[in-house]
Design an enzyme around this catalytic site. Structure first.
Site, PDB file in Angstrom:
ATOM      1  N   ARG A  46     -18.708   1.436   9.687  1.00 24.37           N
ATOM      2  CA  ARG A  46     -17.572   1.365   8.756  1.00 24.37           C
ATOM      3  C   ARG A  46     -16.545   2.425   9.144  1.00 24.37           C
ATOM      4  O   ARG A  46     -15.347   2.186   9.166  1.00 24.37           O
ATOM      5  CB  ARG A  46     -18.022   1.559   7.289  1.00 24.37           C
ATOM      6  N   TYR A  98       6.293 -11.778   1.326  1.00 23.10           N
ATOM      7  CA  TYR A  98       5.134 -12.659   1.534  1.00 23.10           C
ATOM      8  C   TYR A  98       4.384 -12.805   0.196  1.00 23.10           C
ATOM      9  O   TYR A  98       4.126 -11.806  -0.483  1.00 23.10           O
ATOM     10  CB  TYR A  98       4.226 -12.046   2.606  1.00 23.10           C
ATOM     11  N   ASP A 170       6.589  -4.396   7.224  1.00 23.70           N
ATOM     12  CA  ASP A 170       5.679  -5.485   7.596  1.00 23.70           C
ATOM     13  C   ASP A 170       6.291  -6.163   8.824  1.00 23.70           C
ATOM     14  O   ASP A 170       7.317  -6.837   8.730  1.00 23.70           O
ATOM     15  CB  ASP A 170       5.557  -6.465   6.406  1.00 23.70           C
ATOM     16  N   LYS A 195      -1.741 -13.427  12.617  1.00 22.19           N
ATOM     17  CA  LYS A 195      -0.622 -14.242  13.080  1.00 22.19           C
ATOM     18  C   LYS A 195      -0.383 -14.018  14.576  1.00 22.19           C
ATOM     19  O   LYS A 195      -1.227 -14.363  15.365  1.00 22.19           O
ATOM     20  CB  LYS A 195       0.609 -13.948  12.220  1.00 22.19           C
TER      21      LYS A 195
HETATM   22  C1  LIG Z   1      -0.056 -13.610   6.452  1.00 21.52           C
HETATM   23  C2  LIG Z   1       0.815 -12.493   6.071  1.00 21.52           C
HETATM   24  C3  LIG Z   1       0.324 -11.389   5.342  1.00 21.52           C
HETATM   25  C4  LIG Z   1      -1.106 -11.316   4.840  1.00 21.52           C
HETATM   26  O1  LIG Z   1      -2.014 -11.208   5.893  1.00 21.52           O
HETATM   27  P1  LIG Z   1      -3.503 -11.830   5.866  1.00 21.52           P
HETATM   28  O2  LIG Z   1      -4.007 -11.535   7.226  1.00 21.52           O
HETATM   29  O3  LIG Z   1      -3.374 -13.288   5.550  1.00 21.52           O
HETATM   30  O4  LIG Z   1      -4.243 -11.089   4.788  1.00 21.52           O
HETATM   31  C5  LIG Z   1       1.210 -10.358   5.058  1.00 21.52           C
HETATM   32  N1  LIG Z   1       2.502 -10.402   5.449  1.00 21.52           N
HETATM   33  C6  LIG Z   1       3.009 -11.452   6.143  1.00 21.52           C
HETATM   34  C7  LIG Z   1       4.440 -11.433   6.545  1.00 21.52           C
HETATM   35  C8  LIG Z   1       2.191 -12.525   6.472  1.00 21.52           C
HETATM   36  O5  LIG Z   1       2.704 -13.563   7.137  1.00 21.52           O
END
Ligand SMILES: *Cc1c(COP(=O)(O)O)cnc(C)c1O
Length: 381
Positions: A46, A98, A170, A195
């Site tokens: 962890r 998001y 982000d 992504k």
């Molecule tokens: C998908 C996404 C998230 C969340 O991420 P997860 O891996 O699905 O928890 C946060 N911000 C953006 C811009 C995203 O596309």
């Protein structure tokens, strides 16, 4: 080292025991100690795992940071940042956030006494109005989902510095191939590595990257204390994904441009939202802070007919109708009934999420096949 070399070699060394070029998947929870407290830097997975360390070093390198942290999902990474706060603290965030981030902020953290302001950040100067003695974080997402709004990172960073706030960006949509928020003055870069970083729609993961040592130590403490880490197999997969990030992004951008231009010229299409167009309201900022314009775009159908949008989506064959984005395969989505279904119609329409809005994550297939696919589906309406 330049970016295209960093994605492959940044922060990496060959495995010391065998010379393995890729780090082994250290599928272990614990590590032998020769006497209590005497170990080789790893005690419990962890806290740290060598495969995760290799990935975290790569993340730090490609974002021009000093420290990388990997989490079990993007939301787990966001969760760790908000745990820096205490009841009474305030966060100023974009109103085009998001959906999952919005849900975490409003449904979980508002209950713990943290206050969130969701505001239009197309003009970064709007932020200053909402700053008070309790403000701790400015939360920026750019480009935004699904409207592809652009927020000026450098201008936001100046405001954050002036008021001694943390600026979190982000960077999921842009990736470090297109923009480097830490270089522009941000304190924390956050990713849904699910992504583009992973890039193959085969793993869910999150990441944070920072420059400052004291901030990194606080976040490592939270990562270990809260425990939302990712496993060694997933760490390996994302590390492998990152090695082709530059190649994939180049093609995502090329195909995104071709699809955006095709749609903009199509008689049945209303608006196309893509930051590469000169008439995009923040095109100049996009040009200033991004190397290219990415593979994400949204468009509406003339007449704004809900059923026409559904018909197009049902008839796309190369584009797969699915949640998520950033993989090698092209995906389509209908924000009004999928990602934004829980937002009242009147509210979502204010931000542009109307019934006929379709979002595309343009993949790395042949652009002719992608355009033909859209052309055939649009003939049916
Ligand atoms: C998908 C996404 C998230 C969340 O991420 P997860 O891996 O699905 O928890 C946060 N911000 C953006 C811009 C995203 O596309």
């Amino acid at each position: 080292m330049e970016f295209n070399t960093k994605v492959i070699h940044g922060g990496q060394k060959h495995d010391p025991s065998t010379g393995a070029v890729m780090p082994p998947i250290y599928q272990t929870s614990t590590y032998a100690q020769s006497s209590p407290g005497n170990h080789k830097g790893y005690e419990y997975s962890r806290t740290a795992n060598p495969t995760r360390t290799a990935l975290e070093n790569s993340l730090a390198s490609i974002e021009n940071g000093n420290y990388g942290l990997a989490f079990g999902s993007g939301l787990a990474a966001i969760d760790a940042v908000i745990k820096l706060l205490s009841p009474g603290d305030e966060v100023i965030s974009t109103n085009d956030l998001y959906g999952g981030t919005y849900r975490l902020f409003t449904k979980i953290y508002e209950n713990f006494g943290i206050k969130f302001h969701f505001i239009g950040m197309e003009n970064a100067q709007n932020i200053e109005e909402y700053i008070n003695a309790n403000t701790k974080i400015i939360w920026v997402e750019t480009p935004t989902n699904p409207m592809l709004n652009i927020i000026d990172i450098e201008a936001s960073a100046k405001i954050a510095k002036k008021h001694k706030l943390l600026l979190v960006v982000d960077n999921t949509f842009a990736t470090p191939y297109l923009q480097l928020p830490l270089d522009l003055g941000a304190d924390v870069v956050m990713h849904s590595a699910t992504k583009y970083l992973g890039g193959h729609s085969d793993v869910v993961m999150g990441a944070l990257i920072v420059k400052d040592k004291a901030l990194a130590e606080k976040l490592y403490f939270i990562q270990n204390a809260s425990g939302a880490i990712c496993g060694p197999m997933d760490s390996f997969l994302v590390l492998r994904g990152i090695k082709t990030l530059h190649l994939r992004m180049q093609r995502h951008c090329e195909n995104g441009k071709a699809v955006a231009e095709y749609l903009a010229a199509h008689p049945k299409i209303g608006n196309v939202y893509w930051p590469g167009f000169e008439n995009h309201p923040n095109h100049q900022i996009a040009k200033k802070q991004m190397k290219d314009f990415g593979g994400m775009l949204s468009f509406t159908i003339k007449g704004n007919n809900y059923d026409s949008a559904i018909k197009v989506l049902e008839n796309l064959k190369v584009f797969t109708l699915a949640e998520s984005l950033g993989g090698v395969e092209s995906l389509s989505g209908h924000p009004a009934s999928m990602t934004h279904a829980s937002i009242p119609k009147e509210e979502r329409e204010k931000t542009g999420v109307i019934d006929s809005l379709i979002r595309l994550s343009v993949g790395v297939e042949s652009k002719n096949d992608l355009i033909n696919d859209l052309s055939k589906a649009l003939k049916l309406i």
